[in-house]
Design a protein around this motif. Structure first.
Motif: not given
Length: 273
Positions: A150-160, A250-264
């Motif tokens: 992964h990109h180490d829990q960073i949120d680089l870009f706003p949703d598009f 089955e319901k399986k957790l595959i990812r838990k996000n706590h990502a630092r936002v890197c944009y405005d």
């Protein structure tokens, strides 16, 4: 003060460390290559498991669109190296084994890359979009993901025009950060990968139907703030459903996000926690 790693001392030590990692992976591949998927078929397998198209030229913050144009070229060069690939029972898919080194000599251009916690550029940039697409399709299959970065829990870009949950992407680096999965089933799968003027297109096919189908979704998604830093939070789940009966297996957790936002973050709704 935290002691710096050797690779963090200078651009030279970073290059030395990178070369060392490449050499170690190359040696390991000599022993593993016999299990890698490498056979292609001229014909598509009978059953379609999952399809997805990914827009190539996306508006990503302030990223130079010229890098997106170059990415389109890079993806068009890499796609034929994977298109129509069979992944037979017991075989492992390795992205870098198939695509190889990305060089100007081979026609690759300077495209968008991610370095540490910020956008950058490099020859062959844009390959993450292809492994993102493949990973998303493989999540809808019975196969086992064996290497995924992964990109180490960073949120680089706003949703598009986001169509898939945040956190289901990939991070790759030639050749030591690979994307791999193993076919642990008795089904033969096939990857169909190609580009159009607008899209990177993918389809996962098989020689027989799967017993289950899958649905990947996110819940509890919100932005929070701590010590002046904004984070994107949420969980990504995969539902496993019996294809014939529709029964939820089955319901399986595959990812838990706590990502630092890197944009405005001025336009975001931030939840008090």
């Amino acid at each position: 003060m935290k002691r710096k790693l050797f690779c963090e001392l200078s651009p030279l030590t970073y290059a030395i460390s990178e070369r060392k990692c490449e050499m170690v992976r190359t040696v390991k591949n000599l022993f593993e290559a016999g299990n890698f998927a490498k056979t292609r078929s001229d014909q598509k397998l009978e059953y379609s498991i999952y399809k997805h198209n990914s827009l190539i030229r996306r508006r990503l913050g302030n990223v130079d669109m010229h890098l997106q144009e170059n990415k389109a070229v890079n993806l068009s060069l890499a796609a034929p190296k994977i298109n129509m690939l069979l992944i037979r029972p017991g075989e492992t898919f390795s992205f870098w084994y198939l695509v190889g080194s990305l060089s100007e000599k081979n026609g690759y251009k300077e495209g968008l890359t991610i370095f540490s916690d910020h956008p950058s550029s490099g020859i062959g940039g844009g390959m993450c979009q292809m492994t993102n697409l493949i990973h998303w399709m493989v999540l809808h299959s019975e196969m086992e993901i064996t290497e995924h970065h992964h990109h180490d829990q960073i949120d680089l870009f706003p949703d598009f025009n986001r169509t898939i949950p945040f956190g289901t992407g990939t991070s790759i680096m030639y050749n030591y950060l690979d994307y791999r999965f193993k076919n642990t089933t008795d089904i033969t799968y096939q990857l169909v990968i190609y580009t159009t003027d607008e899209y990177l297109c993918g389809e996962l096919r098989a020689n027989k139907r799967q017993e289950h189908k899958y649905h990947i979704w996110a819940e509890n998604v919100f932005f929070s703030q701590k010590n002046g830093i904004v984070y994107r939070n949420g969980e990504v789940y995969r539902d496993k459903i019996d294809r014939r009966t529709g029964e939820h297996v089955e319901k399986k957790l595959i990812r838990k996000n706590h990502a630092r936002v890197c944009y405005d973050t001025s336009g975001l709704e931030i939840k008090a926690v």
